[in-house]
Write an enzyme that holds these catalytic residues in place. Sequence first.
Site, PDB file in Angstrom:
ATOM      1  N   LEU A  17      55.056  81.542  80.525  1.00 35.69           N
ATOM      2  CA  LEU A  17      56.145  82.304  81.140  1.00 35.69           C
ATOM      3  C   LEU A  17      57.320  81.384  81.406  1.00 35.69           C
ATOM      4  O   LEU A  17      57.148  80.291  81.935  1.00 35.69           O
ATOM      5  CB  LEU A  17      55.695  82.922  82.465  1.00 35.69           C
ATOM      6  CG  LEU A  17      54.657  84.033  82.393  1.00 35.69           C
ATOM      7  CD1 LEU A  17      54.400  84.580  83.789  1.00 35.69           C
ATOM      8  CD2 LEU A  17      55.096  85.146  81.468  1.00 35.69           C
ATOM      9  N   GLY A  57      45.946  79.154  83.986  1.00 36.40           N
ATOM     10  CA  GLY A  57      46.390  78.436  85.177  1.00 36.40           C
ATOM     11  C   GLY A  57      47.893  78.411  85.203  1.00 36.40           C
ATOM     12  O   GLY A  57      48.555  78.561  84.164  1.00 36.40           O
ATOM     13  N   GLY A  58      48.462  78.267  86.379  1.00 39.85           N
ATOM     14  CA  GLY A  58      49.913  78.246  86.499  1.00 39.85           C
ATOM     15  C   GLY A  58      50.503  79.493  85.882  1.00 39.85           C
ATOM     16  O   GLY A  58      50.149  80.614  86.251  1.00 39.85           O
ATOM     17  N   ASP A  59      51.372  79.306  84.905  1.00 38.26           N
ATOM     18  CA  ASP A  59      52.047  80.438  84.262  1.00 38.26           C
ATOM     19  C   ASP A  59      51.667  80.548  82.789  1.00 38.26           C
ATOM     20  O   ASP A  59      52.437  81.031  81.980  1.00 38.26           O
ATOM     21  CB  ASP A  59      53.558  80.300  84.427  1.00 38.26           C
ATOM     22  CG  ASP A  59      54.103  79.017  83.790  1.00 38.26           C
ATOM     23  OD1 ASP A  59      53.297  78.179  83.350  1.00 38.26           O
ATOM     24  OD2 ASP A  59      55.331  78.866  83.731  1.00 38.26           O
ATOM     25  N   GLU A  60      50.468  80.096  82.450  1.00 37.50           N
ATOM     26  CA  GLU A  60      50.043  80.113  81.047  1.00 37.50           C
ATOM     27  C   GLU A  60      48.860  81.057  80.840  1.00 37.50           C
ATOM     28  O   GLU A  60      47.919  81.056  81.619  1.00 37.50           O
ATOM     29  CB  GLU A  60      49.679  78.699  80.583  1.00 37.50           C
ATOM     30  CG  GLU A  60      49.536  78.599  79.080  1.00 37.50           C
ATOM     31  CD  GLU A  60      49.412  77.164  78.592  1.00 37.50           C
ATOM     32  OE1 GLU A  60      50.160  76.792  77.679  1.00 37.50           O
ATOM     33  OE2 GLU A  60      48.565  76.427  79.128  1.00 37.50           O
TER      34      GLU A  60
END
Length: 171
Positions: A17, A57-60
């Site tokens: 993202l 994880g995070g924006d992936e």
Amino acid sequence: DDCLRQGTASSLMLIDLDRFKEVNDSLGHAAGDELLTRVAKRLREALGPQAFIARLGGDEFAVIPPRGDAGQDMVQLGETIVEALTGPIDLANGEAFVGATVGVANLPEDGSTVDDAMRNADLALYMAKEAGRGRAMVFAPAYAQAVEQRLDLGRHLRHAVDAGTLHAHYQ
């Protein structure tokens, strides 16, 4: 992992993202979590019930499209994903403007193991970001070579700085 074991064709898509950190920073972590939920919903709508979708994880996110899609143009499918995730997304307290970048590894040719597939999809994602984000790119062997050359150049420059052999000359 199934398609790698059986040798059937599939694709691994990594989706990153764009501007997710801005949403987290400006609207807070609750809004960031809500955004991730909305993104997952949009991915499900774009890819259908058979697609494997996971947040790494995070924006992936990682996606393995349904097998029936294996023969189709993965850049086109990636661009459909980019389109689905680009623009305003309504949240409880406002709206978030995000985008997406997609890297694709075709299986089994771009990865005979999970590690290879992940690495090559990640290289395609990296190259797509370098090319300007908001796009989808399918892995090509030249990507690995380009990244390796860049890393090698970085290593050589660091060694030159450490050894004191790098000098600046001005005209």
